[in-house]
Motif scaffolding. Structure first.
Motif, PDB file in Angstrom:
ATOM      1  N   ARG A 102       6.075  12.890 -11.341  1.00 39.59           N
ATOM      2  CA  ARG A 102       6.070  11.492 -10.917  1.00 39.59           C
ATOM      3  C   ARG A 102       5.336  10.573 -11.882  1.00 39.59           C
ATOM      4  NH1 ARG A 102       6.660  11.296  -4.353  1.00 39.59           N
ATOM      5  NH2 ARG A 102       8.207  12.964  -4.249  1.00 39.59           N
ATOM      6  N   ALA A 103       4.314  11.085 -12.530  1.00 39.95           N
ATOM      7  CA  ALA A 103       3.619  10.267 -13.519  1.00 39.95           C
ATOM      8  C   ALA A 103       4.554   9.948 -14.687  1.00 39.95           C
ATOM      9  CB  ALA A 103       2.368  10.986 -14.016  1.00 39.95           C
ATOM     10  N   THR A 104       5.296  10.945 -15.143  1.00 40.06           N
ATOM     11  CA  THR A 104       6.252  10.742 -16.226  1.00 40.06           C
ATOM     12  C   THR A 104       7.306   9.734 -15.829  1.00 40.06           C
ATOM     13  OG1 THR A 104       5.932  13.003 -17.009  1.00 40.06           O
ATOM     14  CG2 THR A 104       7.927  11.872 -17.740  1.00 40.06           C
ATOM     15  N   PHE A 105       7.805   9.869 -14.603  1.00 42.83           N
ATOM     16  CA  PHE A 105       8.847   8.961 -14.107  1.00 42.83           C
ATOM     17  C   PHE A 105       8.343   7.518 -14.057  1.00 42.83           C
ATOM     18  CE2 PHE A 105      10.295   6.708 -10.248  1.00 42.83           C
ATOM     19  CZ  PHE A 105      11.601   6.455 -10.624  1.00 42.83           C
ATOM     20  N   LEU A 106       7.212   7.293 -13.402  1.00 41.49           N
ATOM     21  CA  LEU A 106       6.715   5.931 -13.206  1.00 41.49           C
ATOM     22  C   LEU A 106       6.288   5.276 -14.509  1.00 41.49           C
ATOM     23  CD1 LEU A 106       5.900   3.612 -11.339  1.00 41.49           C
ATOM     24  CD2 LEU A 106       3.667   4.703 -11.067  1.00 41.49           C
ATOM     25  N   PHE A 107       5.508   5.976 -15.309  1.00 41.52           N
ATOM     26  CA  PHE A 107       4.968   5.339 -16.508  1.00 41.52           C
ATOM     27  C   PHE A 107       6.005   5.220 -17.624  1.00 41.52           C
ATOM     28  CE2 PHE A 107       1.091   6.769 -14.295  1.00 41.52           C
ATOM     29  CZ  PHE A 107       0.503   5.521 -14.135  1.00 41.52           C
ATOM     30  N   SER A 108       7.049   6.035 -17.581  1.00 42.36           N
ATOM     31  CA  SER A 108       8.161   5.830 -18.517  1.00 42.36           C
ATOM     32  C   SER A 108       8.908   4.554 -18.160  1.00 42.36           C
ATOM     33  CB  SER A 108       9.121   7.022 -18.469  1.00 42.36           C
ATOM     34  OG  SER A 108       8.512   8.184 -18.979  1.00 42.36           O
ATOM     35  N   LYS A 109       9.107   4.344 -16.869  1.00 40.89           N
ATOM     36  CA  LYS A 109       9.766   3.114 -16.417  1.00 40.89           C
ATOM     37  C   LYS A 109       8.941   1.892 -16.813  1.00 40.89           C
ATOM     38  CE  LYS A 109      11.495   3.138 -12.263  1.00 40.89           C
ATOM     39  NZ  LYS A 109      12.947   2.889 -12.566  1.00 40.89           N
ATOM     40  N   ILE A 110       7.635   1.970 -16.595  1.00 42.68           N
ATOM     41  CA  ILE A 110       6.758   0.848 -16.913  1.00 42.68           C
ATOM     42  C   ILE A 110       6.691   0.618 -18.421  1.00 42.68           C
ATOM     43  CG2 ILE A 110       4.341   0.104 -16.885  1.00 42.68           C
ATOM     44  CD1 ILE A 110       4.202   1.498 -14.096  1.00 42.68           C
ATOM     45  N   ALA A 111       6.690   1.691 -19.204  1.00 46.51           N
ATOM     46  CA  ALA A 111       6.631   1.554 -20.664  1.00 46.51           C
ATOM     47  C   ALA A 111       7.872   0.845 -21.195  1.00 46.51           C
ATOM     48  CB  ALA A 111       6.489   2.934 -21.306  1.00 46.51           C
ATOM     49  N   VAL A 112       9.045   1.250 -20.726  1.00 44.16           N
ATOM     50  CA  VAL A 112      10.292   0.644 -21.204  1.00 44.16           C
ATOM     51  C   VAL A 112      10.393  -0.807 -20.758  1.00 44.16           C
ATOM     52  CG1 VAL A 112      12.809   0.734 -21.045  1.00 44.16           C
ATOM     53  CG2 VAL A 112      11.507   2.843 -21.324  1.00 44.16           C
ATOM     54  N   ALA A 113      10.160  -1.034 -19.466  1.00 42.43           N
ATOM     55  CA  ALA A 113      10.269  -2.398 -18.934  1.00 42.43           C
ATOM     56  C   ALA A 113       9.173  -3.298 -19.507  1.00 42.43           C
ATOM     57  CB  ALA A 113      10.177  -2.374 -17.409  1.00 42.43           C
ATOM     58  N   GLY A 114       7.978  -2.746 -19.685  1.00 43.84           N
ATOM     59  CA  GLY A 114       6.884  -3.534 -20.237  1.00 43.84           C
ATOM     60  C   GLY A 114       7.141  -3.940 -21.674  1.00 43.84           C
ATOM     61  N   LEU A 115       7.687  -3.030 -22.472  1.00 46.16           N
ATOM     62  CA  LEU A 115       8.008  -3.347 -23.865  1.00 46.16           C
ATOM     63  C   LEU A 115       9.089  -4.418 -23.934  1.00 46.16           C
ATOM     64  CD1 LEU A 115       7.647  -2.815 -26.868  1.00 46.16           C
ATOM     65  CD2 LEU A 115       9.310  -0.946 -26.681  1.00 46.16           C
ATOM     66  N   LEU A 116      10.089  -4.304 -23.063  1.00 46.16           N
ATOM     67  CA  LEU A 116      11.157  -5.305 -23.028  1.00 46.16           C
ATOM     68  C   LEU A 116      10.591  -6.668 -22.626  1.00 46.16           C
ATOM     69  CD1 LEU A 116      14.152  -5.931 -23.280  1.00 46.16           C
ATOM     70  CD2 LEU A 116      14.451  -5.179 -20.912  1.00 46.16           C
ATOM     71  N   ALA A 117       9.702  -6.665 -21.628  1.00 48.14           N
ATOM     72  CA  ALA A 117       9.080  -7.918 -21.195  1.00 48.14           C
ATOM     73  C   ALA A 117       8.242  -8.526 -22.313  1.00 48.14           C
ATOM     74  CB  ALA A 117       8.215  -7.669 -19.957  1.00 48.14           C
ATOM     75  N   LEU A 118       7.588  -7.680 -23.114  1.00 48.11           N
ATOM     76  CA  LEU A 118       6.782  -8.164 -24.224  1.00 48.11           C
ATOM     77  C   LEU A 118       7.652  -8.817 -25.291  1.00 48.11           C
ATOM     78  CD1 LEU A 118       4.088  -8.421 -25.698  1.00 48.11           C
ATOM     79  CD2 LEU A 118       4.436  -6.102 -26.592  1.00 48.11           C
ATOM     80  N   VAL A 119       8.768  -8.194 -25.614  1.00 48.02           N
ATOM     81  CA  VAL A 119       9.683  -8.759 -26.612  1.00 48.02           C
ATOM     82  C   VAL A 119      10.185 -10.128 -26.153  1.00 48.02           C
ATOM     83  CG1 VAL A 119      11.931  -8.486 -27.729  1.00 48.02           C
ATOM     84  CG2 VAL A 119      10.382  -6.525 -27.551  1.00 48.02           C
TER      85      VAL A 119
END
Length: 259
Positions: A102-119
């Motif tokens: 679950r940690a991999t699932f949640l933080f992978s989602k946050i990493a991808v979405a967060g990077l997109l939001a940053l761009v």
């Protein structure tokens, strides 16, 4: 065990194929730039009517981010939808079956979405700044001036952190409607109202939006704003602590509750 790269690819596919997340990011970009440009144009035409005190605290960089008030609303919606859509559609069961860590699932989602939001956030802040300064004309500033580049980059970081904060809240509440209602009330009602209440406004200065937005100011008392007990980076640091807290809360809920 699911490979991290495969999980990241999966999350990227989910985000780019869901229309709502694409539209909310587009709205964050367009609303912020358009509203900021309109306010800069109005300010340019009214500078002669401003008092000496108002001119002394005029911050052309901060004015170019005026549209952030509504743009962050779209970023909040993006963050909520990225996480909560899987719960509302029931796809969360399939996702967790494919990625039981679950940690991999949640933080992978946050990493991808967060990077997109940053761009998107950085693209928004730089375009809003350049367009705003062009409209302000002789009253504008440039990236070469002291602290201006920090404020422009900080504005992009602020937008991304708003999205990630919303992801953490959505992970805790697991409901699009409930998450959006609470976040809207918090950021657009409670936070604003408390700044008008004596003593309470001293607490509101440490809310994530109030603290984080200081990074966008070049002048400490820009536009007659109340002084804060921290600097621009200190304010952003406070916002980061809020983000970390809600992400840990979201992970705790995901880890201890069934899908």
């Amino acid at each position: 065990m699911a490979a991290a790269s495969a999980v990241l690819q999966s999350e990227w596919t989910k985000i780019r194929t869901v229309a709502s997340t694409t539209w909310t990011l587009a709205a964050a970009f367009l609303v912020t730039v358009a509203m900021s440009a309109g306010i800069c144009a109005l300010m340019a035409g009214s500078m002669e009517d401003q008092s000496q005190a108002e001119r002394a605290t005029f911050d052309p960089t901060l004015v170019s981010f005026s549209g952030m008030v509504l743009g962050q609303l779209a970023m909040v919606a993006f963050g909520v939808l990225v996480v909560s859509t899987e719960y509302s559609s029931g796809m969360i069961r399939t996702s967790l079956a494919a990625v039981p860590q679950r940690a991999t699932f949640l933080f992978s989602k946050i990493a991808v979405a967060g990077l997109l939001a940053l761009v998107v956030g950085l693209a928004t802040s730089f375009l809003a700044f350049w367009l705003g300064q062009a409209l302000l004309g002789e009253h504008g500033t440039s990236l070469g001036e002291e602290h201006v580049l920090r404020a422009v980059v900080g504005a992009g970081l602020y937008m991304a952190l708003m999205a990630v904060f919303s992801m953490g809240v959505a992970a805790m509440l697991r409901s699009s409607v409930l998450s959006l209602v609470i976040l809207m009330l918090f950021f657009f009602l409670l936070s604003g109202v408390l700044t008008l209440v004596p003593y309470a406004k001293d607490v509101a200065k440490y809310f994530p939006d109030q603290a984080g937005s200081k990074i966008m100011q070049v002048l400490p008392d820009a536009m007659n704003s109340d002084p804060a007990p921290y600097g621009p980076w200190g304010g952003l640091g406070i916002m980061v602590l809020w983000v970390v807290a809600v992400l840990l809360g979201g992970y705790a809920v995901l880890k201890t509750r069934d899908a």
